[in-house]
Design a protein around this motif. Structure first.
Motif, PDB file in Angstrom:
ATOM      1  N   THR A   1       8.876  -6.625   2.756  1.00 36.01           N
ATOM      2  CA  THR A   1       7.624  -6.165   2.152  1.00 36.01           C
ATOM      3  C   THR A   1       6.580  -5.872   3.221  1.00 36.01           C
ATOM      4  O   THR A   1       6.674  -6.346   4.350  1.00 36.01           O
ATOM      5  N   ARG A   2       5.590  -5.092   2.841  1.00 37.57           N
ATOM      6  CA  ARG A   2       4.420  -4.833   3.681  1.00 37.57           C
ATOM      7  C   ARG A   2       3.294  -4.379   2.769  1.00 37.57           C
ATOM      8  O   ARG A   2       3.519  -4.007   1.606  1.00 37.57           O
TER       9      ARG A   2
ATOM     10  N   THR B   1      15.907   2.193   1.084  1.00 44.03           N
ATOM     11  CA  THR B   1      16.483   3.199   1.980  1.00 44.03           C
ATOM     12  C   THR B   1      17.531   4.029   1.240  1.00 44.03           C
ATOM     13  O   THR B   1      18.125   3.582   0.251  1.00 44.03           O
ATOM     14  N   ALA B   2      17.758   5.227   1.732  1.00 45.52           N
ATOM     15  CA  ALA B   2      18.760   6.118   1.143  1.00 45.52           C
ATOM     16  C   ALA B   2      19.185   7.142   2.185  1.00 45.52           C
ATOM     17  O   ALA B   2      18.459   7.415   3.146  1.00 45.52           O
TER      18      ALA B   2
ATOM     19  N   TRP C   1       8.608   3.102   1.028  1.00 48.02           N
ATOM     20  CA  TRP C   1       7.887   1.882   0.655  1.00 48.02           C
ATOM     21  C   TRP C   1       7.187   2.162  -0.673  1.00 48.02           C
ATOM     22  O   TRP C   1       6.384   3.092  -0.780  1.00 48.02           O
ATOM     23  N   TYR C   2       7.521   1.372  -1.696  1.00 45.36           N
ATOM     24  CA  TYR C   2       6.978   1.592  -3.038  1.00 45.36           C
ATOM     25  C   TYR C   2       6.289   0.323  -3.533  1.00 45.36           C
ATOM     26  O   TYR C   2       6.591  -0.791  -3.096  1.00 45.36           O
TER      27      TYR C   2
ATOM     28  N   LEU D   1       5.223   3.426  -7.534  1.00 44.31           N
ATOM     29  CA  LEU D   1       4.769   4.591  -6.782  1.00 44.31           C
ATOM     30  C   LEU D   1       5.139   4.455  -5.306  1.00 44.31           C
ATOM     31  O   LEU D   1       4.899   3.431  -4.676  1.00 44.31           O
ATOM     32  N   ILE D   2       5.737   5.505  -4.742  1.00 47.01           N
ATOM     33  CA  ILE D   2       6.111   5.509  -3.326  1.00 47.01           C
ATOM     34  C   ILE D   2       4.870   5.826  -2.492  1.00 47.01           C
ATOM     35  O   ILE D   2       4.267   6.890  -2.647  1.00 47.01           O
ATOM     36  N   LEU D   3       4.509   4.910  -1.610  1.00 53.03           N
ATOM     37  CA  LEU D   3       3.311   5.092  -0.795  1.00 53.03           C
ATOM     38  C   LEU D   3       3.629   5.582   0.614  1.00 53.03           C
ATOM     39  O   LEU D   3       2.727   6.057   1.315  1.00 53.03           O
ATOM     40  N   GLU D   4       4.875   5.443   1.039  1.00 54.16           N
ATOM     41  CA  GLU D   4       5.235   5.963   2.360  1.00 54.16           C
ATOM     42  C   GLU D   4       6.697   6.395   2.370  1.00 54.16           C
ATOM     43  O   GLU D   4       7.559   5.736   1.778  1.00 54.16           O
ATOM     44  N   VAL D   5       6.960   7.510   3.049  1.00 54.64           N
ATOM     45  CA  VAL D   5       8.317   8.008   3.247  1.00 54.64           C
ATOM     46  C   VAL D   5       8.470   8.351   4.720  1.00 54.64           C
ATOM     47  O   VAL D   5       7.597   8.987   5.314  1.00 54.64           O
ATOM     48  N   ASN D   6       9.592   7.917   5.301  1.00 56.88           N
ATOM     49  CA  ASN D   6       9.857   8.183   6.710  1.00 56.88           C
ATOM     50  C   ASN D   6      11.309   8.626   6.846  1.00 56.88           C
ATOM     51  O   ASN D   6      12.219   7.899   6.446  1.00 56.88           O
TER      52      ASN D   6
END
Length: 299
Positions: free
Chosen positions: A145-146, A157-158, A208-209, A228-233
């Motif tokens: 978590t963060r 992850t995917a 990160w959701y 809700l997804i707040l970050e995608v990398n």
């Protein structure tokens, strides 16, 4: 196990709370794509002056650093680049073409209930309306978590096959032939820009959701998580949420646009790839004159 149970309980409680009202939210995302590998190539190119490098770096920064707005409700969302007063008119033909498919482009509408999306795009003076089914990623849920913007987020992850028509997925092509033992680099090797890049077969997505906002939404075409997804990398591009407003005073109509020639994603990709190939052949004929995308690699 405790974290997983807690996450599910929190999601259910939050979802029940949202059912009691006509819920809508707005999220601002900052998208940034690393261009360090291309910068390294330019720095090693003796045929490119410092002024030329600076101009290209500034143009690439405008292409790959953008702000987007996501308006969403419980089942649908629209994702669109924030409008800016300043328009880029100095870029050459090649950069204008790449800018048109370097992320963004029109309004990206997705309905997670119907598992459909649409995206209006303009490419080489033609308007398209891409309509297709949402891609379901096989998300692997993590316990890590963060906190992002005050919301507790969980990691997922995917593995994804990248789009060949999204320039952000392109990497400088490895020059394996020049690396072979005893091989000598070409003295003056001209390479068309599109010949000098490649798209990897797959990329790892880290998202990160937050279950505190239990909508299966996110930036661009990302969805399918219990929050809700707040970050995608994806290792090269980072899309990070910088602001969230729940139940804003001014509601936005969340619906698909209707302009443009309706095509599937496959049909659109094929049209773009065809134009890219035509552009590559035309550029080779110009021999590096102004407006082309010729670059030189090698000493």
């Amino acid at each position: 196990m405790y974290k997983v149970i807690f996450t599910l309980v929190l999601a259910v409680a939050s979802f029940m709370g949202l059912q009691a009202q006509e819920f809508q939210g707005m999220a601002v995302y900052e998208s940034k794509t690393s261009t360090s590998d291309f910068k390294t190539r330019m720095e090693g190119n003796k045929n490119m002056t410092p002024d030329m490098q600076k101009i290209i770096e500034e143009r690439m920064k405008k292409m790959f650093e953008k702000t987007f707005i996501l308006n969403f409700n419980k089942t649908a969302s629209i994702y669109k680049e924030e409008e800016k007063l300043e328009a880029s008119t100095q870029a050459g033909g090649g950069f204008r073409m790449m800018s048109s498919f370097a992320g963004g482009g029109g309004t990206f509408y997705k309905n997670v209930k119907d598992k459909q999306y649409s995206n209006d795009k303009e490419f080489m003076g033609k308007e398209f309306l891409v309509k297709d089914s949402l891609t379901s990623l096989a998300w692997k849920m993590e316990a890590e978590t963060r906190v992002i913007g005050g919301y507790t987020c969980y990691k997922a992850t995917a593995v994804k096959k990248p789009s060949a028509t999204d320039f952000r997925n392109m990497r400088p092509r490895k020059e394996d032939a020049d690396k072979k033992e005893g091989a000598k680099p070409a003295d003056d090797k001209k390479t068309n820009f599109l010949d000098a890049v490649e798209v990897p077969k797959e990329i790892v997505i880290t998202a990160w959701y937050t279950p505190e906002i239990p909508v299966s939404q996110g930036p661009e075409g990302y969805w399918g998580l219990p929050g809700l997804i707040l970050e995608v990398n994806d290792g090269r591009t980072i899309i990070l949420c910088s602001k969230i407003v729940l139940n804003p005073k001014d509601k936005v109509e969340i619906k698909s646009v209707i302009k443009g020639k309706v095509v599937s994603q496959k049909e659109y990709d094929e049209a773009v790839m065809k134009k890219m190939e035509e552009f590559r052949e035309m550029n080779q004929g110009r021999g590096g004159r102004e407006g082309g995308m010729q670059i030189r690699f090698g000493n």
